[in-house]
Design an enzyme around this catalytic site. Sequence first.
Site, PDB file in Angstrom:
ATOM      1  N   ASP A 270     -17.912  29.687 -33.281  1.00  0.00           N
ATOM      2  CA  ASP A 270     -16.607  30.345 -33.298  1.00  0.00           C
ATOM      3  C   ASP A 270     -16.686  31.813 -33.732  1.00  0.00           C
ATOM      4  OD1 ASP A 270     -15.267  28.143 -32.395  1.00  0.00           O
ATOM      5  OD2 ASP A 270     -14.642  27.447 -34.358  1.00  0.00           O
TER       6      ASP A 270
ATOM      7  N   GLU B 214     -16.213  24.496 -31.957  1.00  0.00           N
ATOM      8  CA  GLU B 214     -17.392  24.895 -32.729  1.00  0.00           C
ATOM      9  C   GLU B 214     -18.613  23.974 -32.576  1.00  0.00           C
ATOM     10  OE1 GLU B 214     -17.981  27.535 -35.177  1.00  0.00           O
ATOM     11  OE2 GLU B 214     -19.951  26.672 -34.888  1.00  0.00           O
TER      12      GLU B 214
ATOM     13  N   GLY C 136     -42.511  34.038 -40.609  1.00  0.00           N
ATOM     14  CA  GLY C 136     -43.947  33.848 -40.814  1.00  0.00           C
ATOM     15  C   GLY C 136     -44.293  33.441 -42.233  1.00  0.00           C
TER      16      GLY C 136
ATOM     17  N   GLN D 295     -10.255  29.994 -33.736  1.00  0.00           N
ATOM     18  CA  GLN D 295     -11.109  30.856 -34.562  1.00  0.00           C
ATOM     19  C   GLN D 295     -11.889  31.943 -33.816  1.00  0.00           C
ATOM     20  OE1 GLN D 295     -14.762  30.587 -37.807  1.00  0.00           O
ATOM     21  NE2 GLN D 295     -13.644  28.742 -37.441  1.00  0.00           N
TER      22      GLN D 295
HETATM   23  N1  COA Z   1       3.495  30.952 -23.790  1.00  0.00           N
HETATM   24  C1  COA Z   1       3.382  29.928 -22.915  1.00  0.00           C
HETATM   25  N2  COA Z   1       2.265  29.203 -22.765  1.00  0.00           N
HETATM   26  C2  COA Z   1       1.222  29.547 -23.538  1.00  0.00           C
HETATM   27  C3  COA Z   1       1.267  30.601 -24.460  1.00  0.00           C
HETATM   28  C4  COA Z   1       2.468  31.325 -24.563  1.00  0.00           C
HETATM   29  N3  COA Z   1       2.608  32.325 -25.413  1.00  0.00           N
HETATM   30  N4  COA Z   1       0.069  30.690 -25.069  1.00  0.00           N
HETATM   31  C5  COA Z   1      -0.686  29.720 -24.548  1.00  0.00           C
HETATM   32  N5  COA Z   1       0.003  29.029 -23.610  1.00  0.00           N
HETATM   33  C6  COA Z   1      -0.465  27.912 -22.821  1.00  0.00           C
HETATM   34  C7  COA Z   1      -1.541  28.292 -21.835  1.00  0.00           C
HETATM   35  O1  COA Z   1      -1.018  28.885 -20.705  1.00  0.00           O
HETATM   36  C8  COA Z   1      -2.182  26.943 -21.569  1.00  0.00           C
HETATM   37  O2  COA Z   1      -1.367  26.213 -20.692  1.00  0.00           O
HETATM   38  P1  COA Z   1      -1.923  25.373 -19.424  1.00  0.00           P
HETATM   39  O3  COA Z   1      -3.088  24.553 -19.929  1.00  0.00           O
HETATM   40  O4  COA Z   1      -0.752  24.530 -19.025  1.00  0.00           O
HETATM   41  O5  COA Z   1      -2.343  26.302 -18.380  1.00  0.00           O
HETATM   42  C9  COA Z   1      -2.089  26.313 -22.952  1.00  0.00           C
HETATM   43  O6  COA Z   1      -1.059  26.970 -23.672  1.00  0.00           O
HETATM   44  C10 COA Z   1      -3.351  26.579 -23.798  1.00  0.00           C
HETATM   45  O7  COA Z   1      -4.322  25.863 -23.281  1.00  0.00           O
HETATM   46  P2  COA Z   1      -5.751  25.763 -23.954  1.00  0.00           P
HETATM   47  O8  COA Z   1      -6.269  27.081 -24.367  1.00  0.00           O
HETATM   48  O9  COA Z   1      -6.597  25.050 -22.964  1.00  0.00           O
HETATM   49  O10 COA Z   1      -5.458  24.938 -25.277  1.00  0.00           O
HETATM   50  P3  COA Z   1      -6.064  23.580 -25.825  1.00  0.00           P
HETATM   51  O11 COA Z   1      -5.415  23.379 -27.138  1.00  0.00           O
HETATM   52  O12 COA Z   1      -5.936  22.458 -24.846  1.00  0.00           O
HETATM   53  O13 COA Z   1      -7.617  23.852 -26.003  1.00  0.00           O
HETATM   54  C11 COA Z   1      -9.509  25.072 -26.839  1.00  0.00           C
HETATM   55  C12 COA Z   1      -8.080  24.589 -27.104  1.00  0.00           C
HETATM   56  C13 COA Z   1      -9.898  25.949 -27.997  1.00  0.00           C
HETATM   57  C14 COA Z   1     -10.439  23.854 -26.743  1.00  0.00           C
HETATM   58  C15 COA Z   1      -9.528  25.882 -25.513  1.00  0.00           C
HETATM   59  O14 COA Z   1      -8.603  26.911 -25.624  1.00  0.00           O
HETATM   60  C16 COA Z   1     -10.901  26.461 -25.181  1.00  0.00           C
HETATM   61  O15 COA Z   1     -11.813  25.775 -24.744  1.00  0.00           O
HETATM   62  N6  COA Z   1     -11.044  27.802 -25.346  1.00  0.00           N
HETATM   63  C17 COA Z   1     -12.245  28.517 -24.963  1.00  0.00           C
HETATM   64  C18 COA Z   1     -13.341  28.354 -25.971  1.00  0.00           C
HETATM   65  C19 COA Z   1     -12.862  28.617 -27.366  1.00  0.00           C
HETATM   66  O16 COA Z   1     -12.446  29.697 -27.679  1.00  0.00           O
HETATM   67  N7  COA Z   1     -12.952  27.576 -28.207  1.00  0.00           N
HETATM   68  C20 COA Z   1     -12.410  27.578 -29.543  1.00  0.00           C
HETATM   69  C21 COA Z   1     -13.104  28.374 -30.434  1.00  0.00           C
HETATM   70  S1  COA Z   1     -12.369  28.362 -32.004  1.00  0.00           S
END
Ligand code: COA
Length: 416
Positions: free
Chosen positions: A169, A140, A249, A17
Site C-alpha cells: 500500500d 496489501e 553480505g 491506503q
Molecule cells: N461517486 C460515485 N461513485 C464513486 C465515487 C464517487 N465519488 N467514488 C467511487 N465511486 C465508485 C466507483 O465508480 C466504483 O463503482 P463501480 O465499481 O460501480 O464502477 C466504486 O465506487 C469503487 O469501486 P472499487 O474501487 O472497485 O472499490 P472496492 O471497494 O470494490 O475495491 C479495492 C477496493 C481497494 C480492492 C479496489 O479499489 C482496488 O483494487 N484498487 C486498486 C488497487 C489498490 O489501490 N488497492 C488498495 C490499496 S490500499
Amino acid sequence: MSKPLEGIKIIDFTHVQAGPACTQLLAWFGADVIKVERPGSGDVTRNQLRDIPDADALYFTMLNSNKKSLTLDTKKPEGKEVLEKLIRESDVLVENFGPGALDRMGFSWERLNELNPKMIVASVKGFSDGHHYDDLKVYENVAQCAGGAASTTGFWDGPPTISAAALGDSNTGMHLAIGILTALIGRDKTGKGQKVAVSMQDSVLNLCRVKLRDQQRLERVGYLEEYPQYPHGEFSDVVPRGGNAGGGGQPGWVLKCKGWETDPNAYIYFTIQGHAWEPICKALGKPEWIDDPAYKTAEARQPHIFEIFGTIEAWLADKTKFEAVDILRKFDIPCAPVLTMKELANDPSLRASGTIVEVPHKKRGSYLTVGSPIKFSDMKPEVTASPLLGEHTDEVLAGLGYSRQDIFSLREIKAV
Ligand code: COA
C-alpha cells in the site's frame, strides 16, 4: 515559508491506503489536494476500525492530513459536470479504484487527456496493465504475496509470512509520488501531461530485488551462504525463507536481551560486519577470537555463526536492549533495539524531528501520526488535520465559479 508544490492542484480520487499515502505526501509538500468523496459515506476508511464513535477512524486521519474534502457523486450528470470543471483546472488526478472503475464512470485516460491535455493522470492498480491478473482487485497482503515478499519472509519451517510494513500500500503510493513528480518535471519541458501507472505487485517486487539476486545466485551455485540453511541445511531451487538473517553480505540476527522471557520485544538486531570483527570481539570481551582461524574470517565464521550468536546472547543476558546498544554503539557495531509502537510513539527524538506528530482534530481531539520521513533544509512540512467529510465542498465549488444558489442546489443533489 512557501512550499515547493504550492500552486499544484491535485484531484485526489483515492481511497484506502495506497493512493491516499501518495497524495498526503504531496499535500505536505504544498500541493492543493482535493479529495473527491462519495456523498454520505466517503472514503471507506473513515468508518473502518473506529476507536471513537461518530469520529473519523485513525486509519483515515493518518492518511489524509493536509487535504480538502469535496463530496460529489461522480456517477450523476451534475457531479460529472463539476468534476470536468475541476479537471480542466487541475495539474494531476490520482486514483486507485478497482480495474476499469474510472472508465465505467466515463473518465477514461483518453477522455481525461481530451479535457485537459496538460493534466497528469496517476493510477495505482494491483497488477500492471496487460498483466494476466490485471482484472484483479488487490489489497496489501495480496500484493505482498504476488510481489515475492511473502514467499521470502518468515521462517523456513513456517508458512509464507506477511510483513507488517505496508509494502503493497504505502510503498506503492511512494512510488506513485515519484512518478507524479517526474511527470510534472517532464511537463515543464513538453507542456504535455501523461499517464503514470504503478502496480502494487511491481512496487513490492522492487523492494524484493535482493531476493531476485538470490534466486540467480542459487541457480548458479546451488546455495546461499548468508542464509541459516547454509551449510548444514538443504536448498531447493527457490529462494528460501531466511528467518531474521541479514539480507546483505553480513550476517545478522535478532538476539535475546535481559527480560526476554517476559517481554516479547526484549531483543536487539546484531550485525556482524566483516571489517568490524575486531571491535565486536573487544565489545564482547572475547579478544582471543580476533586472530583465531576458526573466527578470523567471515568464511570461517559462517559454519558456526549460530554458536557465535549464542555467545553474544550470553553476553546480552544481563543487559537490557537499550544498555546493550549503548555499549555496542561505542564499538561502531551496526545494531538497534527492537522498538515497540509504544516506544516509538513516545520517542523524544522522533517527536523533535517531526517524524511522530500530534495533530489537533475538530472531532477527535488530537491524534498521533507519522509526519514526513523526508527532511529538507529549507522547508519543514507541517501536518494539519484530515478534513471532515465534505468540509470543503462549498469552498471548492465557489472556487470553480458556482454561485451560492448553484452550490445550494448541488448540495441538494449531493445529499441524495
Ligand atoms: N461517486 C460515485 N461513485 C464513486 C465515487 C464517487 N465519488 N467514488 C467511487 N465511486 C465508485 C466507483 O465508480 C466504483 O463503482 P463501480 O465499481 O460501480 O464502477 C466504486 O465506487 C469503487 O469501486 P472499487 O474501487 O472497485 O472499490 P472496492 O471497494 O470494490 O475495491 C479495492 C477496493 C481497494 C480492492 C479496489 O479499489 C482496488 O483494487 N484498487 C486498486 C488497487 C489498490 O489501490 N488497492 C488498495 C490499496 S490500499
